[in-house]
Design an enzyme around this catalytic site. Structure first.
Site, PDB file in Angstrom:
ATOM      1  N   PHE A 135       0.867  -1.182   0.000  1.00 48.62           N
ATOM      2  CA  PHE A 135       0.000   0.000   0.000  1.00 48.62           C
ATOM      3  C   PHE A 135       0.907   1.236   0.000  1.00 48.62           C
ATOM      4  CE2 PHE A 135      -2.842   3.192   1.825  1.00 48.62           C
ATOM      5  CZ  PHE A 135      -3.938   3.010   1.007  1.00 48.62           C
ATOM      6  N   ASP A 207       2.545  -4.702   8.716  1.00 47.11           N
ATOM      7  CA  ASP A 207       1.326  -3.887   8.633  1.00 47.11           C
ATOM      8  C   ASP A 207       0.166  -4.868   8.508  1.00 47.11           C
ATOM      9  OD1 ASP A 207      -0.867  -2.388   7.837  1.00 47.11           O
ATOM     10  OD2 ASP A 207       0.319  -0.988   6.624  1.00 47.11           O
ATOM     11  N   TYR A 232     -10.316   0.660  11.455  1.00 47.47           N
ATOM     12  CA  TYR A 232     -11.556   1.057  10.751  1.00 47.47           C
ATOM     13  C   TYR A 232     -11.972   0.085   9.650  1.00 47.47           C
ATOM     14  CZ  TYR A 232      -8.094   3.443   7.681  1.00 47.47           C
ATOM     15  OH  TYR A 232      -7.036   3.751   6.873  1.00 47.47           O
ATOM     16  N   LYS A 233     -11.170  -0.957   9.437  1.00 48.51           N
ATOM     17  CA  LYS A 233     -11.536  -1.936   8.402  1.00 48.51           C
ATOM     18  C   LYS A 233     -12.278  -3.093   9.071  1.00 48.51           C
ATOM     19  CE  LYS A 233      -7.331  -0.860   5.780  1.00 48.51           C
ATOM     20  NZ  LYS A 233      -7.817  -0.111   4.632  1.00 48.51           N
ATOM     21  N   ARG A 381     -12.287  -4.895  -6.225  1.00 56.63           N
ATOM     22  CA  ARG A 381     -12.048  -5.602  -4.956  1.00 56.63           C
ATOM     23  C   ARG A 381     -13.370  -5.888  -4.262  1.00 56.63           C
ATOM     24  NH1 ARG A 381      -7.977  -2.634  -0.860  1.00 56.63           N
ATOM     25  NH2 ARG A 381      -9.759  -1.230  -0.830  1.00 56.63           N
TER      26      ARG A 381
HETATM   27  C1  LIG Z   1      -1.730  -1.614   4.150  1.00 48.90           C
HETATM   28  C2  LIG Z   1      -2.289  -0.283   4.557  1.00 48.90           C
HETATM   29  N1  LIG Z   1      -1.593   0.509   5.372  1.00 48.90           N
HETATM   30  C3  LIG Z   1      -2.082   1.705   5.755  1.00 48.90           C
HETATM   31  C4  LIG Z   1      -3.312   2.146   5.322  1.00 48.90           C
HETATM   32  C5  LIG Z   1      -3.877   3.453   5.740  1.00 48.90           C
HETATM   33  O1  LIG Z   1      -3.171   4.248   6.514  1.00 48.90           O
HETATM   34  P1  LIG Z   1      -3.860   5.523   7.169  1.00 48.90           P
HETATM   35  O2  LIG Z   1      -4.945   5.033   8.061  1.00 48.90           O
HETATM   36  O3  LIG Z   1      -2.773   6.192   7.845  1.00 48.90           O
HETATM   37  O4  LIG Z   1      -4.462   6.341   6.061  1.00 48.90           O
HETATM   38  C6  LIG Z   1      -4.073   1.338   4.488  1.00 48.90           C
HETATM   39  C7  LIG Z   1      -5.399   1.792   3.991  1.00 48.90           C
HETATM   40  O5  LIG Z   1      -5.743   2.927   3.931  1.00 48.90           O
HETATM   41  C8  LIG Z   1      -3.537   0.115   4.084  1.00 48.90           C
HETATM   42  O6  LIG Z   1      -4.232  -0.670   3.279  1.00 48.90           O
HETATM   43  N1  LIG Z   2      -8.648   4.980   4.700  1.00 46.63           N
HETATM   44  C1  LIG Z   2      -9.315   5.211   3.553  1.00 46.63           C
HETATM   45  C2  LIG Z   2      -9.904   6.437   3.321  1.00 46.63           C
HETATM   46  C3  LIG Z   2     -10.584   6.683   2.137  1.00 46.63           C
HETATM   47  C4  LIG Z   2     -10.668   5.686   1.204  1.00 46.63           C
HETATM   48  C5  LIG Z   2     -10.101   4.469   1.404  1.00 46.63           C
HETATM   49  C6  LIG Z   2      -9.389   4.229   2.572  1.00 46.63           C
HETATM   50  C7  LIG Z   2      -8.730   2.948   2.800  1.00 46.63           C
HETATM   51  O1  LIG Z   2      -8.602   2.519   3.901  1.00 46.63           O
HETATM   52  C8  LIG Z   2      -8.226   2.251   1.642  1.00 46.63           C
HETATM   53  C9  LIG Z   2      -7.627   0.928   1.950  1.00 46.63           C
HETATM   54  N2  LIG Z   2      -6.496   0.986   2.839  1.00 46.63           N
HETATM   55  C10 LIG Z   2      -7.203   0.185   0.717  1.00 46.63           C
HETATM   56  O2  LIG Z   2      -6.726  -0.914   0.881  1.00 46.63           O
HETATM   57  O3  LIG Z   2      -7.347   0.628  -0.394  1.00 46.63           O
END
Ligand SMILES: Cc1ncc(COP(=O)(O)O)c(C=O)c1O
Ligand SMILES: Nc1ccccc1C(=O)C[C@H](N)C(=O)O
Length: 420
Positions: A135, A207, A232-233, A381
């Site tokens: 990511f 991660d 949040y997931k 997805r």
């Molecule tokens: C592997 C991974 N790391 C980190 C994040 C997000 O990080 P953050 O919550 O800081 O935006 C995501 C998705 O947004 C992710 O899929």
């Molecule tokens: N935090 C977000 C805010 C806005 C839109 C998407 C995200 C996601 O979390 C994306 C996710 N990490 C992803 O695997 O694409």
């Protein structure tokens, strides 16, 4: 067994026999929606509304500043961290819920580099290894840190999981990987990868954004060094809910991170001018947390306490197996390419299919109430969250996909929204 499911009625039977099915009632899901994006934003636990009401009305409204003590606000990152710990194979006082995943990556990576810098071979151990397909924020944070430190750290991006064994060597300071790939759904063997990297003297940072709450994780059994992840997931903590950070207890004493804010101080209310880190996991904290958002995380964790990750994994694999089998049989000849590994040992809890018009097809699905998402290039997805996804949801999603493809009912040049 899943391979022979070819009617909606058979999916109804699977739901009727699903021991986890009653848990869905604890989520507020809108009628008419098939929600397959819990891997990006989990659904709302019904209890979160009452919890928000209590935090805002009682704790903030009535008790005001007293709530830092009375309602335990100050201790919330660590108390909720202890609740989350069993989901990732961590112990008490090893996890805090705080900040964002990006920020926690920065803190963990910086601490790991600093630990390596005190080793005799530090002059030649300057590489952070990760995947090109990781990511992007993970790569960006490593790039930003390396540039900021300006001590010759380099990022080595590998192009496939198979390349990892040759890419990690005596120059590797940190191996930073995402356990389940956000796009493909590929799952790493945490224990094997960690052991192989540590054999070269590397520290390993995981991660868990796409695996925590989706499948069983045992950080202790894997002997991991550091871990971060989202709430949040799959954990259903709410949009932008604070992330988590785990440090192996054997590293607590040496752990120093650069965001040395007062919440990581050993005695913050003595108001000393010098920073002295507190013992244990609270060293990973920086400053004041968004309490309303943090408090919401508990409602999601309370639902996990009613089941176990093994049962969730069994259902998750049944859901993803069914989805793959139905798409391949009912949408045969429609130019869809499976991106996700078929092997259970390499599959997370989402399934991705590529199609040249993936974005337009996903918009059409969402317009019909089947909510997944789209990731460049061409990847649709579909996330399966065993706490609330039903087998009939899988059937209905595939039926909508089939109709859209057969009728070419999608916009070939769909304009992309800011968030895809
Ligand atoms: C592997 C991974 N790391 C980190 C994040 C997000 O990080 P953050 O919550 O800081 O935006 C995501 C998705 O947004 C992710 O899929
Ligand atoms: N935090 C977000 C805010 C806005 C839109 C998407 C995200 C996601 O979390 C994306 C996710 N990490 C992803 O695997 O694409």
């Amino acid at each position: 067994m899943i391979k022979h499911i070819n009617t909606r009625a058979a999916c109804e039977t699977l739901d009727a026999n699903d021991p986890l099915a009653p848990l869905r009632a604890q989520f507020a899901l809108p009628p008419g929606v098939v929600y397959l994006d819990g891997n990006s934003l989990g659904a709302r636990p019904k209890a979160a509304l009452q919890r928000a009401q209590k935090v805002i009305e009682e704790e903030w409204g009535n008790d005001l500043i007293r709530s830092w003590n009375k309602a335990g606000w100050f201790d919330l990152p660590a108390r909720l961290g202890n609740k989350l710990a069993p989901l990732i194979g961590a112990g008490d006082n090893e996890v805090v819920i705080t900040d964002s995943t990006s920020i926690n990556l920065f803190k963990m990576l910086a601490a790991a580099l600093q630990m390596q810098a005190s080793q005799p071979d530090s002059a030649t151990r300057k590489v952070i290894v990760t995947e090109r397909d990781n990511f992007p924020t993970d790569i960006y944070m490593a790039q930003g840190l390396a540039e900021w430190l300006d001590r010759g750290y380099r990022i080595r991006l590998v192009d496939s999981p198979q390349e990892l064994s040759s890419a990690v060597n005596a120059e590797t300071a940190v191996l930073m990987l995402t356990h389940v790939n956000y796009r493909s759904g590929h799952l790493h063997d945490m224990q094997a990868v960690t052991a192989a990297a540590q054999a070269h003297g590397a520290l390993v940072l995981w991660d868990l954004a796409h695996s925590a709450g989706a499948l069983p994780i045992d950080l202790h059994a894997a002997n991991a060094d550091f871990a971060v992840g989202c709430t949040y997931k799959y954990m259903n903590g709410g949009p932008g809910a604070p992330a988590f950070a785990w440090i192996a207890p054997r590293h607590h004493a040496q752990f120093r991170q650069p965001l040395s804010g007062w919440w990581g101080h050993r005695a913050p209310f003595t108001m000393q001018p010098d920073f002295a880190p507190t013992d244990g996991i609270r060293r990973a904290l920086c400053g004041t947390q968004p309490i309303v958002s943090l408090a919401m995380v508990e409602s999601g964790l309370d639902i996990f306490a009613q089941t176990d990750m093994q049962a969730l994994r069994t259902k998750s694999l049944a859901l993803t197996d069914l989805f793959i089998a139905l798409v391949e049989s009912r949408c045969a000849g429609q130019q869809l390419t499976l991106v996700t590994p078929r092997d259970h040992a390499q599959r997370g809890s989402h399934v991705s299919f590529a199609h040249a018009h993936g974005y337009g097809i996903m918009r059409a699905l969402i317009a019909r109430g089947v909510i997944g998402d789209y990731r460049e290039p061409q990847v649709m997805r579909f996330g399966f969250t065993p706490l609330y996804t039903r087998f009939i949801d899988v059937w209905d999603a595939v039926e909508s996909l089939r109709q859209i493809l057969v009728d070419t009912d999608y916009e070939i040049s769909a304009q992309q929204e800011a968030v895809t």
